[in-house]
Design a protein around this motif. Sequence first.
Motif, PDB file in Angstrom:
ATOM      1  N   PHE A   1      47.369  38.070  -2.505  1.00 15.01           N
ATOM      2  CA  PHE A   1      47.019  38.175  -1.086  1.00 15.01           C
ATOM      3  C   PHE A   1      45.811  37.293  -0.776  1.00 15.01           C
ATOM      4  O   PHE A   1      45.773  36.619   0.258  1.00 15.01           O
ATOM      5  N   ALA A   2      44.835  37.264  -1.675  1.00 12.53           N
ATOM      6  CA  ALA A   2      43.650  36.412  -1.481  1.00 12.53           C
ATOM      7  C   ALA A   2      44.063  34.947  -1.347  1.00 12.53           C
ATOM      8  O   ALA A   2      43.557  34.223  -0.486  1.00 12.53           O
ATOM      9  N   LYS A   3      45.005  34.516  -2.197  1.00  6.00           N
ATOM     10  CA  LYS A   3      45.505  33.134  -2.106  1.00  6.00           C
ATOM     11  C   LYS A   3      46.186  32.902  -0.759  1.00  6.00           C
ATOM     12  O   LYS A   3      45.971  31.871  -0.118  1.00  6.00           O
ATOM     13  N   GLU A   4      47.000  33.858  -0.336  1.00  7.93           N
ATOM     14  CA  GLU A   4      47.748  33.743   0.925  1.00  7.93           C
ATOM     15  C   GLU A   4      46.818  33.551   2.125  1.00  7.93           C
ATOM     16  O   GLU A   4      47.122  32.786   3.039  1.00  7.93           O
ATOM     17  N   ILE A   5      45.685  34.243   2.125  1.00  4.47           N
ATOM     18  CA  ILE A   5      44.759  34.154   3.269  1.00  4.47           C
ATOM     19  C   ILE A   5      43.655  33.114   3.044  1.00  4.47           C
ATOM     20  O   ILE A   5      42.743  33.000   3.856  1.00  4.47           O
ATOM     21  N   HIS A   6      43.744  32.375   1.924  1.00  4.28           N
ATOM     22  CA  HIS A   6      42.785  31.315   1.590  1.00  4.28           C
ATOM     23  C   HIS A   6      41.364  31.833   1.383  1.00  4.28           C
ATOM     24  O   HIS A   6      40.392  31.160   1.724  1.00  4.28           O
ATOM     25  N   ALA A   7      41.265  33.052   0.831  1.00  6.73           N
ATOM     26  CA  ALA A   7      39.943  33.612   0.519  1.00  6.73           C
ATOM     27  C   ALA A   7      39.432  32.996  -0.775  1.00  6.73           C
ATOM     28  O   ALA A   7      40.192  32.818  -1.726  1.00  6.73           O
ATOM     29  N   GLN A   8      38.158  32.679  -0.784  1.00  7.49           N
ATOM     30  CA  GLN A   8      37.522  32.145  -1.992  1.00  7.49           C
ATOM     31  C   GLN A   8      36.675  33.219  -2.680  1.00  7.49           C
ATOM     32  O   GLN A   8      36.157  33.010  -3.765  1.00  7.49           O
ATOM     33  N   HIS A   9      36.510  34.358  -1.999  1.00  6.32           N
ATOM     34  CA  HIS A   9      35.657  35.430  -2.507  1.00  6.32           C
ATOM     35  C   HIS A   9      36.330  36.779  -2.288  1.00  6.32           C
ATOM     36  O   HIS A   9      37.025  36.969  -1.289  1.00  6.32           O
ATOM     37  N   ILE A  10      36.084  37.684  -3.216  1.00  5.92           N
ATOM     38  CA  ILE A  10      36.488  39.075  -3.052  1.00  5.92           C
ATOM     39  C   ILE A  10      35.201  39.894  -3.066  1.00  5.92           C
ATOM     40  O   ILE A  10      34.373  39.747  -3.977  1.00  5.92           O
ATOM     41  N   VAL A  11      35.022  40.710  -2.049  1.00  3.26           N
ATOM     42  CA  VAL A  11      33.829  41.552  -1.938  1.00  3.26           C
ATOM     43  C   VAL A  11      34.200  42.963  -2.385  1.00  3.26           C
ATOM     44  O   VAL A  11      35.231  43.497  -1.961  1.00  3.26           O
TER      45      VAL A  11
END
Length: 153
Positions: free
Chosen positions: A76-86
Amino acid sequence: MKIALFPGSFDPITIAHVDIVKRALPLFDKIVVGIGLNSSKQSFLAGAKREEIVRAVFADIPKIEVRLYEGLTIDFAKEIHAQHIVRGIRSVADFEYERAIAQINQTMMPEMESIFILSKPEYSAISSTIVRDILRNKGDISKFLPQEALAFL
């Protein structure tokens, strides 16, 4: 654009979750609150209800987007182009658990960084699990949930 994912079940969202998101806001251009749907887990609130509550809680903050997702958080992080997980950390046990996940995530997506934010001491005992137990037993949960969530419960 610096995008962070704040994943969780948010079943229900607590004041501790809200505090972590708000404290992370200055670090990112956008935070996606990702509500994970786990079919092997019995949820207290339906996914759509959790989404409705989380949207109401963050309605006045344009930098926050709320999305439901299934499957691996890293996908999901890849899908939304997130570079960070908080992630919020309440205890040593939380840290050990989150560290292991962060290391696996980084193996799967080397450019992913996990950002751990320590819970404020007054919120460290609050968890969705405890709040669900109070709700099931008809107790007063008003001290543990954001005002916007109370109307839904």
